[in-house]
Motif scaffolding. Structure first.
Motif, mmCIF file in Angstrom:
data_model
loop_
_atom_site.group_PDB
_atom_site.id
_atom_site.type_symbol
_atom_site.label_atom_id
_atom_site.label_comp_id
_atom_site.label_asym_id
_atom_site.label_seq_id
_atom_site.Cartn_x
_atom_site.Cartn_y
_atom_site.Cartn_z
ATOM 1 N N UNK A 48 36.224 29.836 34.927
ATOM 2 C CA UNK A 48 35.833 28.831 34.011
ATOM 3 C C UNK A 48 36.537 28.462 33.099
ATOM 4 N N UNK A 49 36.723 27.296 32.549
ATOM 5 C CA UNK A 49 37.517 26.625 31.375
ATOM 6 C C UNK A 49 36.559 25.731 30.680
ATOM 7 N N UNK A 50 36.616 26.047 29.530
ATOM 8 C CA UNK A 50 36.085 25.118 28.390
ATOM 9 C C UNK A 50 36.654 23.767 28.029
ATOM 10 N N UNK A 51 36.199 22.681 28.318
ATOM 11 C CA UNK A 51 36.727 21.498 28.144
ATOM 12 C C UNK A 51 36.546 20.779 26.940
ATOM 13 N N UNK A 52 37.188 21.062 25.699
ATOM 14 C CA UNK A 52 37.458 20.401 24.417
ATOM 15 C C UNK A 52 35.826 20.522 23.727
ATOM 16 N N UNK A 53 35.059 21.604 24.314
ATOM 17 C CA UNK A 53 33.961 21.801 23.625
ATOM 18 C C UNK A 53 32.672 20.834 24.278
ATOM 19 N N UNK A 54 33.235 19.993 25.311
ATOM 20 C CA UNK A 54 32.059 18.858 25.740
ATOM 21 C C UNK A 54 31.348 19.651 26.804
ATOM 22 N N UNK A 55 32.120 20.449 27.655
ATOM 23 C CA UNK A 55 31.486 20.840 29.133
ATOM 24 C C UNK A 55 32.462 22.334 29.291
ATOM 25 N N UNK A 56 32.062 22.912 30.462
ATOM 26 C CA UNK A 56 32.685 24.085 31.061
ATOM 27 C C UNK A 56 33.068 23.625 32.582
ATOM 28 N N UNK A 57 34.337 23.863 32.792
ATOM 29 C CA UNK A 57 34.494 23.341 34.250
ATOM 30 C C UNK A 57 34.579 24.744 35.286
ATOM 31 N N UNK A 58 34.127 24.713 36.143
ATOM 32 C CA UNK A 58 34.115 25.927 37.003
ATOM 33 C C UNK A 58 35.074 26.075 38.272
ATOM 34 N N UNK A 59 35.769 26.809 38.654
ATOM 35 C CA UNK A 59 36.413 26.779 39.573
ATOM 36 C C UNK A 59 36.782 28.014 40.309
ATOM 37 N N UNK A 60 37.376 27.855 41.659
ATOM 38 C CA UNK A 60 37.719 29.263 42.399
ATOM 39 C C UNK A 60 38.792 29.041 43.167
ATOM 40 N N UNK A 61 39.289 30.209 43.686
ATOM 41 C CA UNK A 61 40.484 30.140 45.023
ATOM 42 C C UNK A 61 39.848 30.346 46.015
ATOM 43 N N UNK A 62 40.106 29.480 47.056
ATOM 44 C CA UNK A 62 39.210 29.615 48.537
ATOM 45 C C UNK A 62 40.284 30.535 49.506
ATOM 46 N N UNK A 63 41.508 30.959 48.905
ATOM 47 C CA UNK A 63 42.283 31.728 49.732
ATOM 48 C C UNK A 63 42.765 32.922 49.344
ATOM 49 N N UNK A 64 42.320 34.119 49.513
ATOM 50 C CA UNK A 64 42.915 35.210 48.936
ATOM 51 C C UNK A 64 42.760 36.537 49.623
ATOM 52 N N UNK A 65 43.204 37.480 49.407
ATOM 53 C CA UNK A 65 43.102 38.760 50.247
ATOM 54 C C UNK A 65 43.261 40.013 49.138
ATOM 55 N N UNK A 66 43.037 41.110 49.819
ATOM 56 C CA UNK A 66 43.004 42.265 48.904
ATOM 57 C C UNK A 66 43.069 43.603 49.648
ATOM 58 N N UNK A 67 43.843 44.440 49.019
ATOM 59 C CA UNK A 67 44.248 45.635 49.552
ATOM 60 C C UNK A 67 43.387 46.807 48.725
ATOM 61 N N UNK A 68 42.643 47.572 49.286
ATOM 62 C CA UNK A 68 41.344 48.185 48.773
ATOM 63 C C UNK A 68 41.473 49.849 49.280
ATOM 64 N N UNK A 69 41.876 50.832 48.401
ATOM 65 C CA UNK A 69 42.041 51.851 48.586
ATOM 66 C C UNK A 69 40.766 52.826 47.857
ATOM 67 N N UNK A 70 39.647 53.200 48.320
ATOM 68 C CA UNK A 70 38.428 53.681 47.666
ATOM 69 C C UNK A 70 37.965 54.958 47.982
ATOM 70 N N UNK A 71 37.990 55.813 47.121
ATOM 71 C CA UNK A 71 37.248 57.095 47.209
ATOM 72 C C UNK A 71 36.308 57.292 46.446
ATOM 73 N N UNK A 72 34.914 57.202 47.021
ATOM 74 C CA UNK A 72 33.643 57.495 46.055
ATOM 75 C C UNK A 72 33.270 58.512 45.450
ATOM 76 N N UNK A 73 34.127 59.604 45.846
ATOM 77 C CA UNK A 73 33.926 60.787 45.296
ATOM 78 C C UNK A 73 35.012 61.108 44.145
#
Length: 195
Positions: free
Chosen positions: A40-65
Motif C-alpha cells: 500500500x502507498x499513501x497518496x498525498x494524505x488523501x487516500x491509500x492505494x493498494x496494489x499487488x504483484x500477480x506473478x511471483x514464485x518462492x523457494x522455501x526450505x522449512x524445518x519445523x523443528x
C-alpha cells in the motif's frame, strides 16, 4: 561388522551427537492459489492505494523443528504489478519508477531467521529492486500447521510476512515524499512439503 572394543565408546558418542543434530530443512512448495504479495502507498494524505504483484514464485526450505535453519527466496515479476488502474500501472512500469524493461524481477533472498516464539520470527535478507540491493528485515507469523482439508496425508503450513520498504532506497523516488516513500508490504502464503 564388529568394531574393536576400544572404538565402541567413541562410536557411541558420535552416534549420539549425530542423533542430537537438528534435521536439515526440506523443500516446501508454495500453493500459488493461496498466496498473495500486496502493498500500500499513501497518496498525498488523501487516500491509500493498494496494489499487488500477480506473478511471483518462492523457494522455501522449512524445518519445523529448527526454524532458524529455514530459508526462503521470492522472485516477483515487476511487470505484473496491479494497482487497479492501468494508466498508473503503466507509469510504475516505466523508467520513471520500476523500469521493468531493464529490471524485470524484484527479488528477496533470506540470510538469517531469528526465532522470537513458537509462532513469531524475524527473517533478514537482501531485497533487490531496480538493480539496487539492500538488507531488510520482515516479521513472520506462523498462522497454522495441519493436514490439508483435501488430503489429510498432506501437511499444510501457513505464514504471514510483513514489513516496510523505503522505495527511494532503491531509486524509485518519483514524486516522493508527496506519494509516500515508505510502503507497507505483506505476503500471505500456504506451502506443503515438495513431492
Amino acid at each position: 561388522m564388529r568394531l574393536p572394543l576400544a572404538f565402541a565408546p567413541a562410536f557411541g558418542l558420535a552416534a549420539g551427537l549425530l542423533a542430537a543434530l537438528p534435521a536439515a530443512a526440506e523443500p516446501y512448495a508454495m500453493d500459488r492459489s493461496h498466496a498473495a504479495v500486496i502493498f500500500s502507498v499513501d497518496h498525498v494524505g488523501f487516500s491509500v492505494i493498494h496494489g499487488r504483484f500477480n506473478d511471483f514464485s518462492a523457494d522455501i526450505d522449512y524445518d519445523p523443528e529448527n526454524l532458524a535453519g529455514s530459508s526462503v527466496s521470492f522472485t516477483l515479476q515487476a511487470g505484473s504489478i496491479d494497482t487497479g488502474w492501468d494508466a498508473r500501472d503503466q507509469h510504475i512500469k516505466s523508467g520513471d519508477m520500476l523500469d521493468v524493461e531493464n529490471h524485470p524481477e524484484i527479488t528477496f533472498v533470506s540470510k538469517s531467521v531469528e526465532v522470537i516464539s513458537d509462532t513469531q520470527a524475524k527473517v533478514t535478507g537482501e531485497v533487490t529492486i531496480k538493480g539496487v540491493t539492500n538488507e531488510e528485515t520482515f516479521d513472520v507469523t506462523l498462522n497454522k500447521t495441519g493436514p490439508s482439508p483435501l488430503d489429510p496425508d498432506v501437511t499444510v503450513v501457513g505464514f504471514t510476512i510483513e514489513g516496510e520498504l523505503d522505495r527511494t532506497a532503491y531509486g524509485v523516488d518519483y514524486f516522493a515524499p508527496a506519494v509516500a516513500a515508505t510502503m507497507p508490504v505483506r505476503i500471505d502464503l500456504e506451502a506443503s512439503p515438495a513431492k
